[in-house]
Design a protein around this motif. Sequence first.
Motif, PDB file in Angstrom:
ATOM      1  N   LEU A  78      22.751  -2.144  -3.412  1.00  0.00           N
ATOM      2  CA  LEU A  78      22.592  -1.941  -4.852  1.00  0.00           C
ATOM      3  C   LEU A  78      23.485  -2.883  -5.650  1.00  0.00           C
ATOM      4  CD1 LEU A  78      21.447  -0.244  -7.227  1.00  0.00           C
ATOM      5  CD2 LEU A  78      23.377   1.318  -6.897  1.00  0.00           C
ATOM      6  N   THR A 128      20.649  -5.851  -6.200  1.00  0.00           N
ATOM      7  CA  THR A 128      19.924  -5.366  -7.387  1.00  0.00           C
ATOM      8  C   THR A 128      20.709  -5.636  -8.669  1.00  0.00           C
ATOM      9  OG1 THR A 128      19.021  -3.608  -5.984  1.00  0.00           O
ATOM     10  CG2 THR A 128      18.743  -3.379  -8.358  1.00  0.00           C
ATOM     11  N   ASN A 184      15.498   1.910 -10.622  1.00  0.00           N
ATOM     12  CA  ASN A 184      15.849   1.694  -9.219  1.00  0.00           C
ATOM     13  C   ASN A 184      17.218   2.287  -8.887  1.00  0.00           C
ATOM     14  OD1 ASN A 184      15.726   0.800  -6.622  1.00  0.00           O
ATOM     15  ND2 ASN A 184      16.172  -1.328  -7.099  1.00  0.00           N
ATOM     16  N   LYS A 185      18.150   2.157  -9.807  1.00  0.00           N
ATOM     17  CA  LYS A 185      19.492   2.675  -9.574  1.00  0.00           C
ATOM     18  C   LYS A 185      19.481   4.184  -9.433  1.00  0.00           C
ATOM     19  CE  LYS A 185      22.229   2.957 -13.044  1.00  0.00           C
ATOM     20  NZ  LYS A 185      23.111   2.632 -14.192  1.00  0.00           N
ATOM     21  N   VAL A 228      17.936   5.094  -5.931  1.00  0.00           N
ATOM     22  CA  VAL A 228      18.817   4.758  -4.806  1.00  0.00           C
ATOM     23  C   VAL A 228      20.019   5.677  -4.763  1.00  0.00           C
ATOM     24  CG1 VAL A 228      20.327   2.968  -3.871  1.00  0.00           C
ATOM     25  CG2 VAL A 228      18.050   2.366  -4.695  1.00  0.00           C
TER      26      VAL A 228
END
Length: 353
Positions: free
Chosen positions: A225, A229, A301-302, A305
Amino acid sequence: MEREEHRGGASEEEEDDVTAPTEPNMMCNNGHNDVTSCPIWEPICTTKGEQHPLSNSLSRETTSCQTGVDAEIAMMTEPNEVTPGEAGSGSVVVHSNNNKASEKLERVRKWSLTQYKCTRQVLCEKMGRGSRTVDLDLQPRLEVLKDDQQRYCHVTKLAQTLASQISGMANTHKALGDTLAELSLKTPPLHVEFGLNAESQRFLCKSGESLAASINTFTTGMNTLLNKTIEDTMVNVKQYESARIEYDAYRCDLEELNMGPRDGNTLPKLEQAQSEFQKQKERYRKTKEDLTVKLNLLQENKVKVLHNQLYLLHSSVSSHCSLCHQHLERSMQEASLRLSDPSTDSLSWLEES
Protein backbone atom coordinates in the motif's frame (compact mmCIF):
# COMPACT_ATOMS: atom_id res chain seq x y z
CA MET A 1 94.40 44.63 -74.99
CA GLU A 2 94.03 47.21 -72.26
CA ARG A 3 90.47 47.85 -73.33
CA GLU A 4 89.68 44.13 -73.17
CA GLU A 5 91.25 43.83 -69.72
CA HIS A 6 89.35 46.89 -68.62
CA ARG A 7 86.14 45.36 -69.90
CA GLY A 8 86.96 42.03 -68.26
CA GLY A 9 87.58 43.72 -64.94
CA ALA A 10 84.35 45.61 -65.23
CA SER A 11 82.47 42.44 -65.99
CA GLU A 12 83.98 40.71 -62.96
CA GLU A 13 82.95 43.63 -60.76
CA GLU A 14 79.40 43.49 -62.12
CA GLU A 15 79.27 39.75 -61.47
CA ASP A 16 80.41 40.37 -57.91
CA ASP A 17 77.68 43.00 -57.45
CA VAL A 18 75.02 40.63 -58.78
CA THR A 19 75.97 37.36 -57.09
CA ALA A 20 77.01 38.60 -53.64
CA PRO A 21 73.93 39.76 -51.66
CA THR A 22 74.40 42.09 -48.75
CA GLU A 23 73.71 41.01 -45.16
CA PRO A 24 70.83 43.39 -44.31
CA ASN A 25 68.62 41.89 -47.02
CA MET A 26 69.59 38.29 -47.69
CA MET A 27 66.63 37.69 -50.01
CA CYS A 28 67.57 40.51 -52.39
CA ASN A 29 70.43 40.80 -54.87
CA ASN A 30 71.17 44.46 -54.22
CA GLY A 31 72.56 46.49 -51.37
CA HIS A 32 69.31 48.28 -50.52
CA ASN A 33 66.90 47.11 -47.82
CA ASP A 34 63.84 48.17 -49.75
CA VAL A 35 61.35 45.31 -49.97
CA THR A 36 59.92 46.50 -53.26
CA SER A 37 63.33 46.19 -54.88
CA CYS A 38 63.62 42.49 -54.01
CA PRO A 39 63.57 40.35 -57.17
CA ILE A 40 61.45 37.70 -55.44
CA TRP A 41 58.43 39.93 -55.60
CA GLU A 42 59.07 41.00 -59.17
CA PRO A 43 58.37 38.49 -61.94
CA ILE A 44 61.74 37.77 -63.53
CA CYS A 45 61.52 36.82 -67.19
CA THR A 46 64.34 34.89 -68.76
CA THR A 47 62.76 35.06 -72.13
CA LYS A 48 59.86 36.90 -73.61
CA GLY A 49 56.54 35.65 -72.22
CA GLU A 50 58.14 33.21 -69.68
CA GLN A 51 57.88 33.78 -65.91
CA HIS A 52 60.49 32.83 -63.33
CA PRO A 53 59.91 29.39 -61.64
CA LEU A 54 60.21 30.91 -58.16
CA SER A 55 57.24 33.21 -58.68
CA ASN A 56 55.16 30.29 -60.00
CA SER A 57 55.85 28.16 -56.90
CA LEU A 58 55.01 31.06 -54.58
CA SER A 59 51.71 31.69 -56.36
CA ARG A 60 50.80 27.99 -56.19
CA GLU A 61 51.56 27.83 -52.43
CA THR A 62 49.56 30.99 -51.78
CA THR A 63 46.58 29.66 -53.73
CA SER A 64 46.61 26.25 -51.98
CA CYS A 65 46.90 27.85 -48.53
CA GLN A 66 44.01 30.22 -49.20
CA THR A 67 41.91 27.31 -50.51
CA GLY A 68 42.57 25.24 -47.33
CA VAL A 69 41.65 28.15 -45.05
CA ASP A 70 38.42 28.79 -46.95
CA ALA A 71 37.48 25.10 -46.75
CA GLU A 72 38.17 25.00 -42.99
CA ILE A 73 36.09 28.11 -42.36
CA ALA A 74 33.23 26.63 -44.40
CA MET A 75 33.36 23.39 -42.38
CA MET A 76 33.27 25.29 -39.06
CA THR A 77 30.48 27.67 -39.96
CA GLU A 78 28.21 25.39 -42.02
CA PRO A 79 28.08 21.78 -40.80
CA ASN A 80 26.37 20.08 -43.71
CA GLU A 81 25.63 16.50 -44.65
CA VAL A 82 26.61 15.59 -48.20
CA THR A 83 24.91 12.69 -49.95
CA PRO A 84 25.44 11.57 -53.54
CA GLY A 85 22.74 12.34 -56.07
CA GLU A 86 21.31 10.08 -58.73
CA ALA A 87 23.62 7.68 -60.50
CA GLY A 88 25.21 9.16 -63.61
CA SER A 89 24.00 12.68 -62.91
CA GLY A 90 27.14 13.80 -61.10
CA SER A 91 25.04 15.91 -58.72
CA VAL A 92 25.48 16.17 -54.93
CA VAL A 93 22.66 16.86 -52.45
CA VAL A 94 23.63 18.92 -49.40
CA HIS A 95 21.51 18.67 -46.22
CA SER A 96 22.04 21.46 -43.71
CA ASN A 97 22.01 20.73 -39.95
CA ASN A 98 21.46 24.32 -38.97
CA ASN A 99 17.73 23.74 -38.41
CA LYS A 100 18.33 20.89 -35.97
CA ALA A 101 20.90 22.88 -34.02
CA SER A 102 18.63 25.91 -33.87
CA GLU A 103 15.73 23.77 -32.64
CA LYS A 104 17.87 22.29 -29.86
CA LEU A 105 19.08 25.73 -28.85
CA GLU A 106 15.52 27.00 -28.79
CA ARG A 107 14.39 24.12 -26.55
CA VAL A 108 17.30 24.73 -24.19
CA ARG A 109 16.49 28.43 -24.08
CA LYS A 110 12.83 27.81 -23.23
CA TRP A 111 13.72 25.21 -20.59
CA SER A 112 16.24 27.57 -18.96
CA LEU A 113 13.74 30.42 -18.92
CA THR A 114 11.05 28.22 -17.36
CA GLN A 115 13.44 26.94 -14.69
CA TYR A 116 14.50 30.48 -13.84
CA LYS A 117 10.90 31.62 -13.45
CA CYS A 118 9.97 28.60 -11.30
CA THR A 119 13.00 29.07 -9.05
CA ARG A 120 12.17 32.72 -8.60
CA GLN A 121 8.55 31.84 -7.78
CA VAL A 122 9.60 29.27 -5.15
CA LEU A 123 12.00 31.72 -3.50
CA CYS A 124 9.34 34.44 -3.44
CA GLU A 125 6.85 32.04 -1.82
CA LYS A 126 9.35 30.96 0.85
CA MET A 127 10.30 34.56 1.60
CA GLY A 128 6.65 35.59 1.80
CA ARG A 129 6.79 38.05 -1.10
CA GLY A 130 4.92 36.02 -3.70
CA SER A 131 1.36 34.80 -4.12
CA ARG A 132 0.44 31.16 -4.67
CA THR A 133 -2.64 29.38 -5.94
CA VAL A 134 -4.41 27.26 -3.29
CA ASP A 135 -7.23 24.85 -4.07
CA LEU A 136 -9.53 24.79 -1.05
CA ASP A 137 -10.91 21.34 -1.91
CA LEU A 138 -7.72 19.60 -3.00
CA GLN A 139 -5.16 21.03 -0.59
CA PRO A 140 -6.70 19.56 2.63
CA ARG A 141 -6.87 16.13 0.99
CA LEU A 142 -3.18 16.33 0.10
CA GLU A 143 -2.27 17.23 3.66
CA VAL A 144 -4.31 14.29 4.98
CA LEU A 145 -2.64 11.98 2.46
CA LYS A 146 0.85 13.03 3.54
CA ASP A 147 -0.05 12.62 7.21
CA ASP A 148 -1.58 9.19 6.58
CA GLN A 149 1.51 8.11 4.68
CA GLN A 150 3.74 8.98 7.64
CA ARG A 151 1.46 7.23 10.13
CA TYR A 152 1.12 4.09 8.01
CA CYS A 153 4.88 3.94 7.61
CA HIS A 154 5.27 4.18 11.41
CA VAL A 155 2.70 1.41 11.94
CA THR A 156 4.50 -0.82 9.45
CA LYS A 157 7.83 -0.34 11.20
CA LEU A 158 6.31 -1.13 14.58
CA ALA A 159 4.65 -4.26 13.18
CA GLN A 160 7.96 -5.42 11.77
CA THR A 161 9.62 -4.85 15.14
CA LEU A 162 6.84 -6.81 16.89
CA ALA A 163 7.14 -9.70 14.44
CA SER A 164 10.90 -9.93 14.97
CA GLN A 165 10.48 -9.82 18.74
CA ILE A 166 7.77 -12.51 18.69
CA SER A 167 10.01 -14.68 16.51
CA GLY A 168 12.82 -14.26 19.00
CA MET A 169 10.50 -15.10 21.88
CA ALA A 170 9.26 -18.19 20.03
CA ASN A 171 12.84 -19.37 19.60
CA THR A 172 13.39 -18.83 23.32
CA HIS A 173 10.24 -20.83 24.12
CA LYS A 174 11.51 -23.65 21.94
CA ALA A 175 14.94 -23.71 23.55
CA LEU A 176 13.40 -23.65 27.02
CA GLY A 177 10.99 -26.47 26.16
CA ASP A 178 13.81 -28.67 24.86
CA THR A 179 15.82 -28.08 28.02
CA LEU A 180 12.86 -28.90 30.27
CA ALA A 181 12.19 -32.08 28.28
CA GLU A 182 15.77 -33.24 28.84
CA LEU A 183 15.48 -32.51 32.54
CA SER A 184 12.22 -34.46 32.63
CA LEU A 185 14.03 -37.54 31.37
CA LYS A 186 17.00 -37.12 33.66
CA THR A 187 14.98 -36.33 36.79
CA PRO A 188 12.39 -39.08 37.45
CA PRO A 189 10.96 -37.53 40.62
CA LEU A 190 10.10 -34.34 38.67
CA HIS A 191 9.17 -36.03 35.44
CA VAL A 192 5.56 -34.74 35.50
CA GLU A 193 6.43 -31.15 36.38
CA PHE A 194 9.19 -30.82 33.83
CA GLY A 195 7.09 -32.53 31.19
CA LEU A 196 4.08 -30.21 31.65
CA ASN A 197 6.23 -27.09 31.43
CA ALA A 198 8.09 -28.40 28.40
CA GLU A 199 4.83 -29.08 26.62
CA SER A 200 3.52 -25.60 27.42
CA GLN A 201 6.69 -23.94 26.13
CA ARG A 202 6.56 -25.88 22.89
CA PHE A 203 2.94 -24.89 22.34
CA LEU A 204 3.82 -21.24 22.96
CA CYS A 205 6.62 -21.58 20.40
CA LYS A 206 4.27 -22.88 17.69
CA SER A 207 1.62 -20.28 18.45
CA GLY A 208 4.23 -17.49 18.42
CA GLU A 209 5.54 -18.59 15.05
CA SER A 210 2.00 -18.53 13.62
CA LEU A 211 1.44 -15.05 15.06
CA ALA A 212 4.75 -13.78 13.65
CA ALA A 213 3.82 -15.14 10.21
CA SER A 214 0.46 -13.34 10.38
CA ILE A 215 2.13 -10.07 11.36
CA ASN A 216 4.61 -10.45 8.49
CA THR A 217 1.67 -10.86 6.12
CA PHE A 218 0.20 -7.66 7.53
CA THR A 219 3.47 -5.77 7.01
CA THR A 220 3.71 -7.08 3.43
CA GLY A 221 0.25 -5.71 2.64
CA MET A 222 1.12 -2.37 4.26
CA ASN A 223 4.36 -2.13 2.29
CA THR A 224 2.44 -2.74 -0.92
CA LEU A 225 0.00 0.00 0.00
CA LEU A 226 2.77 2.44 0.89
CA ASN A 227 5.40 1.71 -1.75
CA LYS A 228 3.13 1.15 -4.74
CA THR A 229 -0.38 2.54 -4.32
CA ILE A 230 0.31 5.66 -2.28
CA GLU A 231 3.68 6.26 -3.94
CA ASP A 232 2.04 6.20 -7.36
CA THR A 233 -0.38 8.87 -6.17
CA MET A 234 2.50 10.91 -4.72
CA VAL A 235 4.05 11.02 -8.21
CA ASN A 236 0.89 12.76 -9.40
CA VAL A 237 1.09 15.08 -6.40
CA LYS A 238 4.63 16.13 -7.42
CA GLN A 239 3.48 16.73 -10.98
CA TYR A 240 0.61 18.83 -9.67
CA GLU A 241 2.96 20.90 -7.50
CA SER A 242 5.30 21.46 -10.45
CA ALA A 243 2.44 22.54 -12.71
CA ARG A 244 1.12 24.82 -9.97
CA ILE A 245 4.49 26.55 -9.55
CA GLU A 246 4.86 27.10 -13.31
CA TYR A 247 1.30 28.39 -13.49
CA ASP A 248 1.93 30.88 -10.67
CA ALA A 249 5.25 31.98 -12.20
CA TYR A 250 3.67 32.83 -15.57
CA ARG A 251 0.67 34.37 -13.82
CA CYS A 252 2.91 36.73 -11.87
CA ASP A 253 4.77 37.72 -15.05
CA LEU A 254 1.49 38.48 -16.79
CA GLU A 255 0.29 40.58 -13.85
CA GLU A 256 3.52 42.60 -13.90
CA LEU A 257 3.16 43.28 -17.62
CA ASN A 258 -0.48 44.29 -17.20
CA MET A 259 0.46 46.77 -14.48
CA GLY A 260 3.15 48.39 -16.66
CA PRO A 261 2.71 50.86 -19.53
CA ARG A 262 1.46 49.64 -22.88
CA ASP A 263 3.19 50.76 -26.05
CA GLY A 264 4.50 49.26 -29.26
CA ASN A 265 7.31 47.45 -27.47
CA THR A 266 5.29 45.92 -24.62
CA LEU A 267 2.26 44.75 -26.61
CA PRO A 268 4.09 41.81 -28.31
CA LYS A 269 5.52 40.79 -24.93
CA LEU A 270 2.07 41.01 -23.38
CA GLU A 271 0.53 38.83 -26.09
CA GLN A 272 3.29 36.25 -25.74
CA ALA A 273 2.90 36.22 -21.94
CA GLN A 274 -0.85 35.78 -22.32
CA SER A 275 -0.33 32.83 -24.66
CA GLU A 276 2.16 31.15 -22.29
CA PHE A 277 -0.16 31.76 -19.37
CA GLN A 278 -3.06 30.05 -21.12
CA LYS A 279 -0.87 27.01 -21.87
CA GLN A 280 0.24 26.72 -18.25
CA LYS A 281 -3.32 27.22 -17.04
CA GLU A 282 -4.54 24.34 -19.22
CA ARG A 283 -1.70 22.12 -18.01
CA TYR A 284 -2.46 22.99 -14.40
CA ARG A 285 -6.14 22.19 -14.87
CA LYS A 286 -5.38 18.82 -16.48
CA THR A 287 -2.94 17.76 -13.74
CA LYS A 288 -5.46 18.83 -11.11
CA GLU A 289 -8.18 16.66 -12.65
CA ASP A 290 -5.82 13.67 -12.91
CA LEU A 291 -4.80 14.06 -9.27
CA THR A 292 -8.43 14.24 -8.14
CA VAL A 293 -9.23 10.98 -9.92
CA LYS A 294 -6.14 9.33 -8.40
CA LEU A 295 -7.11 10.45 -4.90
CA ASN A 296 -10.60 9.02 -5.26
CA LEU A 297 -9.25 5.67 -6.46
CA LEU A 298 -6.67 5.65 -3.69
CA GLN A 299 -9.29 6.27 -1.04
CA GLU A 300 -11.37 3.30 -2.18
CA ASN A 301 -8.39 0.98 -2.53
CA LYS A 302 -6.95 2.07 0.80
CA VAL A 303 -10.16 1.34 2.67
CA LYS A 304 -10.44 -2.14 1.17
CA VAL A 305 -6.82 -3.08 1.80
CA LEU A 306 -6.74 -1.78 5.34
CA HIS A 307 -10.06 -3.43 6.16
CA ASN A 308 -8.76 -6.85 5.16
CA GLN A 309 -5.31 -6.46 6.67
CA LEU A 310 -6.53 -5.12 10.01
CA TYR A 311 -9.13 -7.86 10.28
CA LEU A 312 -6.48 -10.54 9.65
CA LEU A 313 -4.14 -8.98 12.19
CA HIS A 314 -6.82 -8.80 14.86
CA SER A 315 -7.98 -12.36 14.23
CA SER A 316 -4.40 -13.64 14.42
CA VAL A 317 -3.72 -11.92 17.73
CA SER A 318 -7.06 -13.07 19.16
CA SER A 319 -6.48 -16.65 18.02
CA HIS A 320 -2.99 -16.64 19.51
CA CYS A 321 -4.19 -15.35 22.85
CA SER A 322 -7.24 -17.62 23.03
CA LEU A 323 -5.32 -20.76 22.07
CA CYS A 324 -2.58 -20.03 24.58
CA HIS A 325 -5.19 -19.43 27.28
CA GLN A 326 -7.02 -22.67 26.50
CA HIS A 327 -3.83 -24.69 26.43
CA LEU A 328 -2.62 -23.25 29.71
CA GLU A 329 -5.96 -23.99 31.37
CA ARG A 330 -5.84 -27.61 30.22
CA SER A 331 -2.25 -27.85 31.35
CA MET A 332 -3.11 -26.51 34.79
CA GLN A 333 -5.96 -28.95 35.18
CA GLU A 334 -3.77 -31.85 34.14
CA ALA A 335 -1.03 -30.72 36.48
CA SER A 336 -3.45 -30.47 39.40
CA LEU A 337 -4.75 -33.99 38.75
CA ARG A 338 -1.30 -35.51 38.53
CA LEU A 339 0.05 -33.69 41.53
CA SER A 340 -3.00 -34.58 43.64
CA ASP A 341 -2.54 -38.29 42.92
CA PRO A 342 -1.00 -39.85 46.10
CA SER A 343 0.65 -42.61 44.12
CA THR A 344 2.97 -40.13 42.57
CA ASP A 345 4.33 -39.08 45.97
CA SER A 346 7.42 -40.93 47.15
CA LEU A 347 8.45 -41.47 50.77
CA SER A 348 11.10 -39.28 52.31
CA TRP A 349 14.45 -40.81 53.19
CA LEU A 350 13.75 -39.91 56.80
CA GLU A 351 10.48 -41.85 56.66
CA GLU A 352 12.23 -44.80 55.03
CA SER A 353 14.86 -44.84 57.72
